[in-house]
Design a protein around this motif. Structure first.
Motif, PDB file in Angstrom:
ATOM      1  N   LEU A  21       0.815  -1.212   0.000  1.00  0.00           N
ATOM      2  CA  LEU A  21       0.000   0.000   0.000  1.00  0.00           C
ATOM      3  C   LEU A  21       0.852   1.267   0.000  1.00  0.00           C
ATOM      4  O   LEU A  21       0.550   2.224  -0.712  1.00  0.00           O
ATOM      5  CB  LEU A  21      -0.943   0.000   1.209  1.00  0.00           C
ATOM      6  CG  LEU A  21      -2.124  -0.952   1.134  1.00  0.00           C
ATOM      7  CD1 LEU A  21      -2.835  -1.010   2.485  1.00  0.00           C
ATOM      8  CD2 LEU A  21      -3.082  -0.520   0.042  1.00  0.00           C
ATOM      9  N   VAL A  22       1.904   1.260   0.781  1.00  0.00           N
ATOM     10  CA  VAL A  22       2.782   2.434   0.818  1.00  0.00           C
ATOM     11  C   VAL A  22       3.455   2.627  -0.531  1.00  0.00           C
ATOM     12  O   VAL A  22       3.516   3.745  -1.056  1.00  0.00           O
ATOM     13  CB  VAL A  22       3.809   2.308   1.962  1.00  0.00           C
ATOM     14  CG1 VAL A  22       4.900   3.353   1.847  1.00  0.00           C
ATOM     15  CG2 VAL A  22       3.100   2.421   3.308  1.00  0.00           C
ATOM     16  N   ALA A  23       3.960   1.549  -1.111  1.00  0.00           N
ATOM     17  CA  ALA A  23       4.618   1.657  -2.419  1.00  0.00           C
ATOM     18  C   ALA A  23       3.656   2.174  -3.480  1.00  0.00           C
ATOM     19  O   ALA A  23       3.999   3.078  -4.253  1.00  0.00           O
ATOM     20  CB  ALA A  23       5.191   0.301  -2.834  1.00  0.00           C
ATOM     21  N   ALA A  28       1.297   6.674  -6.795  1.00  0.00           N
ATOM     22  CA  ALA A  28       0.125   7.490  -7.130  1.00  0.00           C
ATOM     23  C   ALA A  28       0.387   8.973  -6.853  1.00  0.00           C
ATOM     24  O   ALA A  28       0.001   9.835  -7.647  1.00  0.00           O
ATOM     25  CB  ALA A  28      -1.088   7.009  -6.343  1.00  0.00           C
ATOM     26  N   ILE A  29       1.036   9.290  -5.749  1.00  0.00           N
ATOM     27  CA  ILE A  29       1.332  10.686  -5.415  1.00  0.00           C
ATOM     28  C   ILE A  29       2.294  11.293  -6.438  1.00  0.00           C
ATOM     29  O   ILE A  29       2.085  12.423  -6.898  1.00  0.00           O
ATOM     30  CB  ILE A  29       1.900  10.790  -3.981  1.00  0.00           C
ATOM     31  CG1 ILE A  29       0.793  10.508  -2.975  1.00  0.00           C
ATOM     32  CG2 ILE A  29       2.532  12.154  -3.735  1.00  0.00           C
ATOM     33  CD1 ILE A  29       1.280  10.315  -1.548  1.00  0.00           C
ATOM     34  N   VAL A  30       3.315  10.551  -6.813  1.00  0.00           N
ATOM     35  CA  VAL A  30       4.279  11.056  -7.795  1.00  0.00           C
ATOM     36  C   VAL A  30       3.588  11.346  -9.128  1.00  0.00           C
ATOM     37  O   VAL A  30       3.797  12.396  -9.735  1.00  0.00           O
ATOM     38  CB  VAL A  30       5.444  10.052  -7.974  1.00  0.00           C
ATOM     39  CG1 VAL A  30       6.280  10.386  -9.196  1.00  0.00           C
ATOM     40  CG2 VAL A  30       6.297  10.021  -6.718  1.00  0.00           C
ATOM     41  N   ILE A  31       2.741  10.431  -9.575  1.00  0.00           N
ATOM     42  CA  ILE A  31       2.036  10.630 -10.846  1.00  0.00           C
ATOM     43  C   ILE A  31       1.086  11.825 -10.756  1.00  0.00           C
ATOM     44  O   ILE A  31       1.022  12.651 -11.670  1.00  0.00           O
ATOM     45  CB  ILE A  31       1.299   9.344 -11.256  1.00  0.00           C
ATOM     46  CG1 ILE A  31       2.328   8.288 -11.671  1.00  0.00           C
ATOM     47  CG2 ILE A  31       0.319   9.609 -12.401  1.00  0.00           C
ATOM     48  CD1 ILE A  31       1.761   6.927 -11.908  1.00  0.00           C
ATOM     49  N   TRP A  54      -6.366   0.898 -13.135  1.00  0.00           N
ATOM     50  CA  TRP A  54      -5.250  -0.041 -13.153  1.00  0.00           C
ATOM     51  C   TRP A  54      -4.590  -0.109 -11.775  1.00  0.00           C
ATOM     52  O   TRP A  54      -4.267  -1.191 -11.284  1.00  0.00           O
ATOM     53  CB  TRP A  54      -4.227   0.383 -14.209  1.00  0.00           C
ATOM     54  CG  TRP A  54      -2.981  -0.444 -14.175  1.00  0.00           C
ATOM     55  CD1 TRP A  54      -2.783  -1.654 -14.760  1.00  0.00           C
ATOM     56  CD2 TRP A  54      -1.781  -0.140 -13.469  1.00  0.00           C
ATOM     57  NE1 TRP A  54      -1.522  -2.112 -14.481  1.00  0.00           N
ATOM     58  CE2 TRP A  54      -0.881  -1.200 -13.689  1.00  0.00           C
ATOM     59  CE3 TRP A  54      -1.371   0.935 -12.683  1.00  0.00           C
ATOM     60  CZ2 TRP A  54       0.393  -1.211 -13.149  1.00  0.00           C
ATOM     61  CZ3 TRP A  54      -0.105   0.912 -12.148  1.00  0.00           C
ATOM     62  CH2 TRP A  54       0.764  -0.153 -12.378  1.00  0.00           C
ATOM     63  N   ALA A  55      -4.398   1.033 -11.151  1.00  0.00           N
ATOM     64  CA  ALA A  55      -3.767   1.055  -9.830  1.00  0.00           C
ATOM     65  C   ALA A  55      -4.632   0.328  -8.799  1.00  0.00           C
ATOM     66  O   ALA A  55      -4.113  -0.396  -7.951  1.00  0.00           O
ATOM     67  CB  ALA A  55      -3.516   2.497  -9.393  1.00  0.00           C
ATOM     68  N   ALA A  56      -5.954   0.497  -8.889  1.00  0.00           N
ATOM     69  CA  ALA A  56      -6.849  -0.196  -7.954  1.00  0.00           C
ATOM     70  C   ALA A  56      -6.764  -1.716  -8.147  1.00  0.00           C
ATOM     71  O   ALA A  56      -6.708  -2.470  -7.169  1.00  0.00           O
ATOM     72  CB  ALA A  56      -8.280   0.293  -8.143  1.00  0.00           C
ATOM     73  N   ILE A  57      -6.745  -2.138  -9.399  1.00  0.00           N
ATOM     74  CA  ILE A  57      -6.622  -3.577  -9.666  1.00  0.00           C
ATOM     75  C   ILE A  57      -5.273  -4.092  -9.164  1.00  0.00           C
ATOM     76  O   ILE A  57      -5.182  -5.170  -8.573  1.00  0.00           O
ATOM     77  CB  ILE A  57      -6.809  -3.865 -11.173  1.00  0.00           C
ATOM     78  CG1 ILE A  57      -8.266  -3.596 -11.558  1.00  0.00           C
ATOM     79  CG2 ILE A  57      -6.413  -5.294 -11.522  1.00  0.00           C
ATOM     80  CD1 ILE A  57      -8.533  -3.608 -13.045  1.00  0.00           C
ATOM     81  N   THR A  58      -4.228  -3.293  -9.385  1.00  0.00           N
ATOM     82  CA  THR A  58      -2.897  -3.687  -8.912  1.00  0.00           C
ATOM     83  C   THR A  58      -2.887  -3.821  -7.391  1.00  0.00           C
ATOM     84  O   THR A  58      -2.315  -4.771  -6.852  1.00  0.00           O
ATOM     85  CB  THR A  58      -1.842  -2.660  -9.368  1.00  0.00           C
ATOM     86  OG1 THR A  58      -1.870  -2.587 -10.796  1.00  0.00           O
ATOM     87  CG2 THR A  58      -0.455  -3.060  -8.907  1.00  0.00           C
ATOM     88  N   LEU A  59      -3.512  -2.893  -6.707  1.00  0.00           N
ATOM     89  CA  LEU A  59      -3.589  -2.987  -5.244  1.00  0.00           C
ATOM     90  C   LEU A  59      -4.309  -4.262  -4.810  1.00  0.00           C
ATOM     91  O   LEU A  59      -3.875  -4.933  -3.869  1.00  0.00           O
ATOM     92  CB  LEU A  59      -4.301  -1.763  -4.668  1.00  0.00           C
ATOM     93  CG  LEU A  59      -3.462  -0.503  -4.550  1.00  0.00           C
ATOM     94  CD1 LEU A  59      -4.330   0.682  -4.109  1.00  0.00           C
ATOM     95  CD2 LEU A  59      -2.322  -0.706  -3.576  1.00  0.00           C
ATOM     96  N   LEU A  63      -2.812  -7.204  -2.604  1.00  0.00           N
ATOM     97  CA  LEU A  63      -3.432  -7.644  -1.353  1.00  0.00           C
ATOM     98  C   LEU A  63      -3.750  -9.136  -1.386  1.00  0.00           C
ATOM     99  O   LEU A  63      -3.801  -9.787  -0.348  1.00  0.00           O
ATOM    100  CB  LEU A  63      -4.684  -6.817  -1.068  1.00  0.00           C
ATOM    101  CG  LEU A  63      -4.423  -5.345  -0.756  1.00  0.00           C
ATOM    102  CD1 LEU A  63      -5.741  -4.596  -0.572  1.00  0.00           C
ATOM    103  CD2 LEU A  63      -3.534  -5.183   0.469  1.00  0.00           C
ATOM    104  N   LEU A  64      -3.960  -9.679  -2.568  1.00  0.00           N
ATOM    105  CA  LEU A  64      -4.151 -11.125  -2.687  1.00  0.00           C
ATOM    106  C   LEU A  64      -2.798 -11.847  -2.698  1.00  0.00           C
ATOM    107  O   LEU A  64      -2.683 -12.976  -2.255  1.00  0.00           O
ATOM    108  CB  LEU A  64      -4.947 -11.458  -3.952  1.00  0.00           C
ATOM    109  CG  LEU A  64      -6.385 -10.960  -3.968  1.00  0.00           C
ATOM    110  CD1 LEU A  64      -7.017 -11.222  -5.334  1.00  0.00           C
ATOM    111  CD2 LEU A  64      -7.203 -11.599  -2.863  1.00  0.00           C
TER     112      LEU A  64
END
Length: 165
Positions: A21-23, A28-31, A54-59, A63-64
């Motif tokens: 999550l931190v990574a 996300a903040i940098v983008i 895409w970021a949500a799916i990646t998260l 998490l899985l």
């Protein structure tokens, strides 16, 4: 001889999740900062929202992935060898014989301390860095492994001195 694998602490799953999550949050903040600097106050384009999905799916995948990585992470201490197995998608099993160990330390990162976890880092002869790191251990377990390995090293050193006579 069947090896008895010891699983790492279940809190290691939460550690991996927080780390992911931190990574992803930093990315996300940098983008977002780059976008707003380039287009101050402009309406966000469709590609940006696509990236958000895409970021949500990646998260979700991360998490899985964390519980799966926990499930396959374990260690085994035999009479003369420490083994580590790891992996979520790609699995690896590595071992270090006691007679090659030069130094053993217990390491705690900031996130690991939040969960009461530590790692045992093993350095061997002829290597540039740590040859093996057993992550996700309770601090007491990490210290117990460290003491056992140090005792084995001392025992081998003592037995080696008798050969000189």
């Amino acid at each position: 001889m069947k090896q008895e694998w010891t699983p790492v602490d279940p809190r290691y799953t939460h550690y991996l999740q927080l780390h992911a999550l931190v990574a992803m949050g930093v990315i996300a903040i940098v983008i977002a900062v780059q976008y707003f600097i380039a287009r101050w106050g402009a309406v966000l384009p469709a590609w940006f929202w696509s990236f958000g999905i895409w970021a949500a799916i990646t998260l979700l995948l991360l998490l899985l992935w964390a519980p799966r990585r926990f499930m396959y992470t374990g260690y085994c201490v035999t009479d003369d060898l420490l083994l580590l197995r790891q992996g979520a998608l790609w699995r690896a099993q590595r071992g270090v014989p006691f007679n090659r160990i030069q130094h053993v330390e217990v390491k705690e990162s900031l996130f690991a301390r939040l969960f009461g976890l530590a790692s045992v880092v093993i350095y061997t002869a002829g290597s540039q860095g740590a040859d093996l790191e057993v992550p996700g251990l309770r601090k007491a377990d990490a210290e117990a492994i460290q003491h056992r390995l140090l005792n084995e090293m001392a025992q081998q050193e003592f037995e080696g001195e008798g050969d000189d006579i």
